[in-house]
Design a protein around this motif. Structure first.
Motif, PDB file in Angstrom:
ATOM      1  N   SER A  90       0.833  -1.196   0.000  1.00 37.75           N
ATOM      2  CA  SER A  90       0.000   0.000   0.000  1.00 37.75           C
ATOM      3  C   SER A  90       0.873   1.254   0.000  1.00 37.75           C
ATOM      4  O   SER A  90       1.799   1.368   0.801  1.00 37.75           O
ATOM      5  N   LEU A  91       0.550   2.181  -0.882  1.00 36.16           N
ATOM      6  CA  LEU A  91       1.234   3.475  -0.892  1.00 36.16           C
ATOM      7  C   LEU A  91       0.706   4.371   0.224  1.00 36.16           C
ATOM      8  O   LEU A  91       1.331   5.350   0.577  1.00 36.16           O
ATOM      9  N   ASP A  92      -0.467   4.040   0.754  1.00 34.14           N
ATOM     10  CA  ASP A  92      -1.058   4.726   1.907  1.00 34.14           C
ATOM     11  C   ASP A  92      -1.195   6.240   1.686  1.00 34.14           C
ATOM     12  O   ASP A  92      -0.869   7.042   2.555  1.00 34.14           O
ATOM     13  N   ILE A  93      -1.693   6.620   0.527  1.00 33.86           N
ATOM     14  CA  ILE A  93      -1.889   8.030   0.187  1.00 33.86           C
ATOM     15  C   ILE A  93      -3.329   8.419   0.516  1.00 33.86           C
ATOM     16  O   ILE A  93      -4.257   7.638   0.318  1.00 33.86           O
ATOM     17  N   THR A  94      -3.522   9.625   1.016  1.00 26.85           N
ATOM     18  CA  THR A  94      -4.859  10.150   1.266  1.00 26.85           C
ATOM     19  C   THR A  94      -5.465  10.603  -0.058  1.00 26.85           C
ATOM     20  O   THR A  94      -4.825  11.303  -0.838  1.00 26.85           O
ATOM     21  N   GLU A  95      -6.700  10.208  -0.294  1.00 27.21           N
ATOM     22  CA  GLU A  95      -7.360  10.583  -1.549  1.00 27.21           C
ATOM     23  C   GLU A  95      -7.579  12.091  -1.624  1.00 27.21           C
ATOM     24  O   GLU A  95      -7.865  12.731  -0.620  1.00 27.21           O
ATOM     25  N   PRO A  96      -7.493  12.649  -2.830  1.00 26.98           N
ATOM     26  CA  PRO A  96      -7.657  14.095  -2.977  1.00 26.98           C
ATOM     27  C   PRO A  96      -9.108  14.569  -2.966  1.00 26.98           C
ATOM     28  O   PRO A  96      -9.370  15.755  -3.062  1.00 26.98           O
ATOM     29  N   GLN A  97     -10.048  13.663  -2.833  1.00 27.00           N
ATOM     30  CA  GLN A  97     -11.476  13.978  -2.840  1.00 27.00           C
ATOM     31  C   GLN A  97     -11.884  14.647  -4.152  1.00 27.00           C
ATOM     32  O   GLN A  97     -12.552  15.669  -4.175  1.00 27.00           O
ATOM     33  N   SER A  98     -11.473  14.029  -5.235  1.00 30.21           N
ATOM     34  CA  SER A  98     -11.737  14.575  -6.561  1.00 30.21           C
ATOM     35  C   SER A  98     -12.921  13.914  -7.261  1.00 30.21           C
ATOM     36  O   SER A  98     -13.292  14.332  -8.361  1.00 30.21           O
ATOM     37  N   PHE A  99     -13.515  12.915  -6.627  1.00 36.07           N
ATOM     38  CA  PHE A  99     -14.628  12.209  -7.260  1.00 36.07           C
ATOM     39  C   PHE A  99     -15.756  13.179  -7.618  1.00 36.07           C
ATOM     40  O   PHE A  99     -16.169  14.005  -6.822  1.00 36.07           O
ATOM     41  N   ASP A 100     -16.228  13.094  -8.826  1.00 39.97           N
ATOM     42  CA  ASP A 100     -17.350  13.868  -9.336  1.00 39.97           C
ATOM     43  C   ASP A 100     -17.086  15.378  -9.373  1.00 39.97           C
ATOM     44  O   ASP A 100     -18.001  16.177  -9.291  1.00 39.97           O
ATOM     45  N   LYS A 101     -15.818  15.755  -9.505  1.00 39.85           N
ATOM     46  CA  LYS A 101     -15.468  17.174  -9.558  1.00 39.85           C
ATOM     47  C   LYS A 101     -15.061  17.623 -10.965  1.00 39.85           C
ATOM     48  O   LYS A 101     -14.799  18.790 -11.179  1.00 39.85           O
TER      49      LYS A 101
END
Length: 128
Positions: A60-71
């Protein structure tokens, strides 16, 4: 055909949803994202899934998602160096470009010498 191959997917479950036909044939499976700030506890659940994965070749790269879904504007997409331009939220756009750089840095060494890299299509199968 699968010798010296890696599977790279966004989250645990994408391996099965998108690439189940190769999951048991590749040398390594890489999951990119864990935490998703909009859904508390999701990162913990994803980490548990990875820890209990039935194969031992996971990372796992264990990166936090950028919350870009549906943007993004999928009707008229604008391609940028970092992916499809996010037109619906400036804050997400900044996280998106930062996450791209983090992802590029962390994944480069994992795929550089691989004969095959199996992954999502460039923008994800359903827009994230």
């Amino acid at each position: 055909m699968f010798e010296n191959s890696v599977l790279v997917v966004a989250h645990p479950d994408d391996d099965i949803l998108c690439l189940s036909s190769v999951v048991d044939k590749v040398d390594k499976i890489v999951f990119c994202f864990n935490d998703y700030p909009a859904i508390p506890g999701l990162g913990i659940a994803r980490k548990k899934t990875i820890d209990e994965y039935p194969l031992s070749n996971v990372f796992s790269l264990d990166i936090t998602e950028p919350q870009s879904f549906d943007k993004a504007n999928w009707e008229e997409p604008v391609i940028t160096e970092y992916g499809i331009k996010l037109s619906k939220c400036r804050e997400s756009e900044a996280r998106y470009t930062e996450t791209y750089e983090i992802l590029l840095h962390r994944i480069s060494g994992l795929v550089a010498d691989r004969a095959n890299v199996y992954t999502h299509n460039p923008w994800g199968e359903y827009g994230h």
